[in-house]
Each structure stands twice: as structure tokens, then as C-alpha cells.
Design a protein around this motif. Structure first.
Motif, PDB file in Angstrom:
ATOM      1  N   GLU A 446       0.752  -1.395   0.202  1.00  0.00           N
ATOM      2  CA  GLU A 446      -0.091  -0.005   0.069  1.00  0.00           C
ATOM      3  C   GLU A 446       0.947   1.322   0.093  1.00  0.00           C
ATOM      4  O   GLU A 446       0.356   2.494  -0.265  1.00  0.00           O
ATOM      5  CB  GLU A 446      -0.734   0.047   1.283  1.00  0.00           C
ATOM      6  CG  GLU A 446      -0.226   0.001   2.421  1.00  0.00           C
ATOM      7  CD  GLU A 446      -0.164  -1.169   2.977  1.00  0.00           C
ATOM      8  OE1 GLU A 446       0.115  -2.298   2.316  1.00  0.00           O
ATOM      9  OE2 GLU A 446      -0.042  -1.593   4.441  1.00  0.00           O
ATOM     10  N   GLU A 447       2.017   1.194   0.446  1.00  0.00           N
ATOM     11  CA  GLU A 447       3.137   2.255   0.211  1.00  0.00           C
ATOM     12  C   GLU A 447       3.550   2.502  -1.211  1.00  0.00           C
ATOM     13  O   GLU A 447       4.123   3.525  -1.364  1.00  0.00           O
ATOM     14  CB  GLU A 447       3.957   2.516   1.224  1.00  0.00           C
ATOM     15  CG  GLU A 447       3.583   2.359   2.714  1.00  0.00           C
ATOM     16  CD  GLU A 447       4.725   2.067   3.689  1.00  0.00           C
ATOM     17  OE1 GLU A 447       5.993   1.591   3.302  1.00  0.00           O
ATOM     18  OE2 GLU A 447       4.776   2.276   4.786  1.00  0.00           O
ATOM     19  N   ARG A 449       2.787   3.434  -4.087  1.00  0.00           N
ATOM     20  CA  ARG A 449       1.659   4.257  -4.777  1.00  0.00           C
ATOM     21  C   ARG A 449       2.697   4.773  -5.945  1.00  0.00           C
ATOM     22  O   ARG A 449       2.515   5.646  -6.943  1.00  0.00           O
ATOM     23  CB  ARG A 449       0.998   5.257  -4.302  1.00  0.00           C
ATOM     24  CG  ARG A 449      -0.123   4.542  -3.166  1.00  0.00           C
ATOM     25  CD  ARG A 449      -0.921   5.611  -2.626  1.00  0.00           C
ATOM     26  NE  ARG A 449      -1.406   4.848  -1.179  1.00  0.00           N
ATOM     27  CZ  ARG A 449      -2.165   5.928  -0.556  1.00  0.00           C
ATOM     28  NH1 ARG A 449      -2.400   7.077  -0.718  1.00  0.00           N
ATOM     29  NH2 ARG A 449      -2.778   5.313   0.501  1.00  0.00           N
ATOM     30  N   ASN A 451       5.087   5.597  -8.802  1.00  0.00           N
ATOM     31  CA  ASN A 451       5.369   4.707 -10.085  1.00  0.00           C
ATOM     32  C   ASN A 451       6.791   5.016 -10.499  1.00  0.00           C
ATOM     33  O   ASN A 451       7.143   6.167 -10.972  1.00  0.00           O
ATOM     34  CB  ASN A 451       4.639   5.068 -11.391  1.00  0.00           C
ATOM     35  CG  ASN A 451       4.974   4.382 -12.504  1.00  0.00           C
ATOM     36  OD1 ASN A 451       5.994   3.726 -12.585  1.00  0.00           O
ATOM     37  ND2 ASN A 451       4.021   4.394 -13.581  1.00  0.00           N
ATOM     38  N   GLN A 458       4.081  13.131 -11.014  1.00  0.00           N
ATOM     39  CA  GLN A 458       3.075  12.261 -10.343  1.00  0.00           C
ATOM     40  C   GLN A 458       2.695  13.006  -9.063  1.00  0.00           C
ATOM     41  O   GLN A 458       3.451  13.657  -8.422  1.00  0.00           O
ATOM     42  CB  GLN A 458       3.592  11.110  -9.853  1.00  0.00           C
ATOM     43  CG  GLN A 458       4.214  10.248 -10.992  1.00  0.00           C
ATOM     44  CD  GLN A 458       4.587   8.851 -10.436  1.00  0.00           C
ATOM     45  OE1 GLN A 458       3.958   8.124  -9.829  1.00  0.00           O
ATOM     46  NE2 GLN A 458       5.837   8.905 -10.538  1.00  0.00           N
ATOM     47  N   ILE A 460       0.583  12.446  -5.457  1.00  0.00           N
ATOM     48  CA  ILE A 460      -0.237  11.320  -4.907  1.00  0.00           C
ATOM     49  C   ILE A 460      -0.873  11.760  -3.495  1.00  0.00           C
ATOM     50  O   ILE A 460      -0.227  12.716  -2.772  1.00  0.00           O
ATOM     51  CB  ILE A 460       0.691  10.495  -4.519  1.00  0.00           C
ATOM     52  CG1 ILE A 460       1.704  10.001  -5.857  1.00  0.00           C
ATOM     53  CG2 ILE A 460       0.631   9.190  -3.629  1.00  0.00           C
ATOM     54  CD1 ILE A 460       2.701   8.859  -5.664  1.00  0.00           C
TER      55      ILE A 460
END
Length: 560
Positions: A446-447, A449, A451, A458, A460
């Protein structure tokens, strides 16, 4: 009048021979640092073995020429003339066996006495007193250089009024930063020092001047750059005697110099520290061997009073300010995770920070603006971070797979912090700690995220209040750094810390959340032009040192 005939003795013959052969060798063979003591010993030895004086003289000449062709023996000659000088520098004539080192304190009388002693030592040991005219010229010139340099380096307070500090409410912290010039770098770049006095470039000569100047400042924390690892143990001796402890970080990939941070162990205690490596394999912009030290200190008498002190030495290459910007992004992200205290309604709260070192950049250039203004747009700038029409930077600086955000935070650390679940893992490699770069599989799914395989911008969203950017073309950081120095005097003349073809400032002390009390003034570039090229017999490095005093407010002790 009766004619007088001088009695020729072995000693007088040796004296005459040594003076003449020394002169011939110096002029014809350009051999420096040859002492008369080994010449005399060599001649006396041959006189005892030979049947005649001419034969002894010829044997001595042959032996001497052979010795010059041997690098080992040549080094021994240089050592012979330097060591008596250094013994005089470091060991007073009346010292007892238990008292080896006697360094001058900051008192004016001892400073003047040490200057006179050094001048006498140079006159005696460096074979310059061939006649009284030369002796007076050298000694007077050296004393003038020392006096002129000291007149440039005065303590000046911030503001017009002298501030008093109540020791019950605040701690007075004095920090010094100094690039001391590693001897290995000096010797591997001789073209940079071809105009210098060669005698002044010897490490033991420079070490004395550097040590003297550092100890005179009487700092609680001393941040040194270009400390050669091979010289470390010997260099530490007088500082250990004065109660200093230390941290050392060598540059990566077999470089032989690094950073030395000294601190008064009776006043400060280390709570945590980071040895930061800018080199990250496979990343061009982070392919240099620069390093940093970041230390969280507490007062020994009050552990709740804490401060973060960092020092670094960034890349020199004048054309690659983009590399220095990437290195600064890494450094500030490491400072951020060590200085963080808590999140508040108005944002994150941090400990006081002092950041010093040789940044290899001039005032008001790109990286300087980033540090002092907290924001900088690099996209569509040149590698020098100035506006230009070619080789423009894209939106990508540090690749996102390192998980260092454009806000100079470690993404994984920030995620864990917001969840209250610990510190989080850092996606950087560090050879000294044996830490390889973590793969994405090593962190929780889950950490991940981010790319890491794209160069696109990006954004986030972490939660309703927090989001981070990668590859946005703009960097930010959360600190409000100010420079101790204004970089110009009150007449608008630029100050200087080194000479890079011209006298410029590249060394800095930045601070936030502490109150400056005074600073060790810097000379202007014009004033530096009046000094001999550094290093010289007054200044032991090719940089000038910086120093400042700060008031650190003490925390109230927690009630039990």
C-alpha cells in the motif's frame, strides 16, 4: 701587518662545503628542503673513512647525487628539515614529558607570543636567514601578513546592542565551519598551487596553522571538510585533549578525505546521527562521491533541549549546479526526517537546525535561492540553473523510485509518520552501513503508490490534507533558512571565502529557529587581494573559516 691564516678543521670544512653544495644543488638541480645537518653528517662520515679531504668531498658529492635519485631518501631529507620545525611548533622547550601539546588559547597575549615564536621558527629552521636583510624582510613580511589577516577576522555582533544570555534560559552554541584542504587533493592538483610558496604547502606546516585557528575560535561544534582519513588520528590529538569527541564520514568510492564533526562532549550528547551518501548507483545526477553528516544533539545538562547540526561538501564542477541541486534535495530530506518533532494544526514542527559547509556555489545562484527561499523551479533551466536556450532540464531531477518527494521528504517516512506507525524505510543505499537500495517488494504494497518507472509528473494524495509531488519541475522544503553572512559589507563590497580564479564566497552557515548573537567576520575580495596566495604562512588552507554564535533556548524540564 701580519698575515692571518685560518685553521682548517673538519667542522669548518664541512660548514663551507655544505653551504656551497647546498647552494649549487638548489640552483642547478632545483632540490628544495635540503638540510645542512645530514650533509654535515655525511661529510664527516666520509672524512673518517677517506685518506684525504678531496677524496671525502668527492665521495660525499657522489653519495648526495645518488640519494637525490632515490625518492625514499629525498623524502627523508624533507622530513629531516620539517620535523625540527614541527617539534618547535607543538612542543615547548620547557615542556615536561607528560605535557606534549601546548596549543595557544584565544587570549591576545598568547596569540601574539605564538606569532613571534612561529616567526622565529621559520627564520631558524627554514634556512632563510642567510643575511640580515633577507631575515628582516621575511620576518617582517610574515608578521605583517598575520596582523593584516587578523585585522580582517573580527567578531561582530548581530544588531547594534550587545545581548546578554541568562544561562538558566538559554545555551550559547558557537559553531565553526572550515574546508581545511586535504593534502592528497593539494598534491594531486599541483597546477592549482604553482604560484604558492612551496614551503607553506607542507601538511605539518598547514596543520599547525589550521589547528591554531580552530582552537582560538573556541567553538562547541566544529565542522571540517576535506579531512584526510590518513591524517585523522594525529589531527585529533589536541582536540581530544581539549574535551572534543567526533564523527567522521569519508567520501564514497575509495576517496581518501571526508567530513569531520567535532563537538564538546562535556556540553553536548548525540541522540541520533546520519552519515549521508549522495552517490546512488545507476543515477547520473547522483553519481558523485559527496557526503554529509546530520547530527541530533541534546544539551548534556538538559536532554530536552535539542538541535540538529548538519555539514556537507557539495560537488565542485561549476557547470553542474543541477547536480548540486539534486544533492541538496537528498540532504534536506535526511535533515527533515531527523529534525521532525510533530505535526500540528499549522503544519509540521521541527527542531532548530544549523547547516554549514562548502557548497561550491555563489550567493543568489539557483541552489542558494532554493535553500534560503524554500522553493526553486529547475524545469526549462540550464544545468547551471540559469535561463538559457539549450540543454534545458526536464521536469525530472531525482528519479521517483528513490521515493524522495519534491518537497524534500522521504515518501515512506511521511506515510508512516501520518499513520503514527513508526519511521518508515528509506529507499537509499548506503555503503558504510551495508544498506542496499530497497526494492519495491521490500516495502508494504500500500505504500508503493509511486510509479518509479516513469518520468512523468506524479501527484499522490495521501489523505484529505496531504499530497506529494514527484518530477514536478519544482522543489520545495519546509525550513526557513537564513545565512549568517550577508555576502557584502556595508559598502556593498563582496565578501570572500576562497579563490576560484577570483575571490568568491562558496562556504556558508545557514540556520533556522535559533537566534544569532555574533559572527566571525569575513574579508572582502579586495582585502583578500592584499594577502599572499593561500595557503600561506598566516592561513593554513585555501578556504577561510566561518564561525557564528547562537542562542539556543532551553526547554523547560518535564515535571515528574
Amino acid at each position: 701587518m701580519n698575515a692571518t691564516t685560518r685553521l682548517l678543521t673538519t667542522l669548518s670544512v664541512s660548514n663551507v662545503f655544505c653551504r656551497n653544495i647546498h647552494s649549487v644543488l638548489h640552483q642547478e638541480l632545483k632540490v628544495a628542503h635540503m638540510s645542512e645537518v645530514p650533509l654535515k653528517q655525511l661529510l664527516l662520515k666520509n672524512l673518517r673513512k677517506s685518506a684525504s679531504a678531496p677524496e671525502a668531498l668527492f665521495s660525499t658529492y657522489v653519495n648526495l647525487v645518488d640519494s637525490i635519485s632515490s625518492p625514499e631518501t629525498h623524502q627523508e631529507f624533507a622530513k629531516t628539515i620539517m620535523e625540527p620545525y614541527l617539534d618547535s611548533c607543538f612542543i615547548p622547550k620547557d615542556a615536561s614529558p607528560a605535557s606534549t601539546y601546548d596549543f595557544p588559547t584565544a587570549s591576545s597575549s598568547s596569540v601574539e607570543n605564538s606569532s613571534e615564536n612561529i616567526a622565529a621558527i621559520f627564520s631558524q629552521e627554514m634556512d632563510i636567514n642567510r643575511n640580515s636583510g633577507q631575515d628582516d624582510s621575511f620576518e617582517n613580511k610574515r608578521l605583517r601578513d598575520i596582523q593584516r589577516y587578523r585585522a580582517m577576522r573580527k567578531w561582530k555582533r548581530f544588531g547594534k546592542l550587545k545581548q546578554s544570555v541568562d544561562p538558566n534560559d538559554a545555551f550559547v552554541l558557537r559553531l565553526m565551519s572550515f574546508n581545511i584542504l586535504a593534502q592528497s587533493l593539494l598534491e594531486s592538483h599541483p597546477y592549482l598551487y604553482k604560484e604558492h610558496d612551496k614551503e607553506a604547502l607542507h601538511w605539518k606546516v598547514r596543520k599547525y596553522l589550521i589547528t591554531q585557528e580552530i582552537l582560538q575560535v573556541e567553538a562547541n561544534v566544529i565542522c571540517l571538510q576535506e579531512m584526510q582519513e590518513a591524517h585523522l588520528e594525529e589531527f585529533l590529538i589536541p582536540f581530544r585533549a581539549q574535551g572534543y569527541d567526533y564523527l567522521y564520514k569519508k567520501r564514497t568510492n575509495d576517496k581518501d578525505d571526508g567530513l569531520l564533526l567535532l563537538y564538546r562532549a562535556d556540553q553536548l550528547v548525540i541522540l541520533d546521527h546520519l552519515k549521508v551518501e549522495m552517490y546512488q548507483s545507476g543515477i547520473e545526477i547522483l553519481s558523485r562521491d559527496n557526503v554529509a553528516l546530520v547530527v541530533k544533539f541534546a544539551l548534556r545538562e538538559n536532554l530536552e533541549t535539542q538541535i540538529v547540526i548538519a555539514t556537507t561538501h557539495l560537488l565542485y564542477n561549476p557547470k553542474r549546479s543541477d547536480v548540486r541541486l539534486g544533492q541538496t534535495q537528498i540532504l534536506l530530506s535526511e535533515i527533515e526526517r531527523l529534525a521532525f518533532l510533530e505535526n500540528t494544526m499549522t503544519g509540521p514542527k521541527y527542531l532548530p537546525i544549523i547547516l554549514s559547509g562548502d557548497f561550491n556555489l555563489e550567493p543568489n545562484t539557483g541552489v542558494y535561492k532554493f535553500i534560503t527561499q524554500g522553493q526553486f523551479t529547475y524545469q526549462n533551466k540550464g544545468r547551471n540553473l540559469e535561463t538559457q536556450d539549450y540543454r534545458l532540464l526536464s521536469n525530472l531531477l531525482i528519479p521517483p523510485h528513490l521515493h524522495v518527494t519534491d518537497g524534500c521528504q522521504h515518501f515512506n517516512v511521511l506515510m508512516q509518520r501520518l499513520r503514527g506507525e513508526g519511521t518508515g524505510e528509506v529507499m537509499l543505499e548506503n555503503r558504510e552501513r551495508g544498506q542496499k537500495r530497497l526494492s519495491e517488494d521490500a516495502s508494504r504494497a500500500e505504500e508503493l503508490r509511486v510509479n518509479g518507472g516513469t518520468s512523468q509528473c506524479q501527484t499522490i494524495e495521501i489523505d484529505d490534507k496531504h499530497s506529494v509531488n514527484f518530477s514536478s519541475g519544482t522543489l520545495t522544503h519546509p525550513f526557513r533558512f537564513r545565512s549568517v553572512y550577508k555576502h557584502k559589507n556595508r559598502h556593498g563590497k563582496p565578501e570572500a571565502t576562497t579563490n576560484q580564479g577570483k575571490w568568491v564566497t562558496v562556504d556558508y552557515i545557514f540556520f533556522t529557529e535559533v537566534e544569532p548573537l555574533d559572527k566571525y567576520s569575513l574579508p572582502t575580495a579586495d582585502e583578500c587581494n592584499d594577502l599572499p596566495t593561500i595557503p600561506n604562512y598566516a592561513v593554513g588552507s585555501d578556504h577561510l573559516c566561518l564561525a557564528a554564535t547562537f542562542k539556543v533556548l532551553k526547554k523547560k524540564r518535564s515535571s515528574l
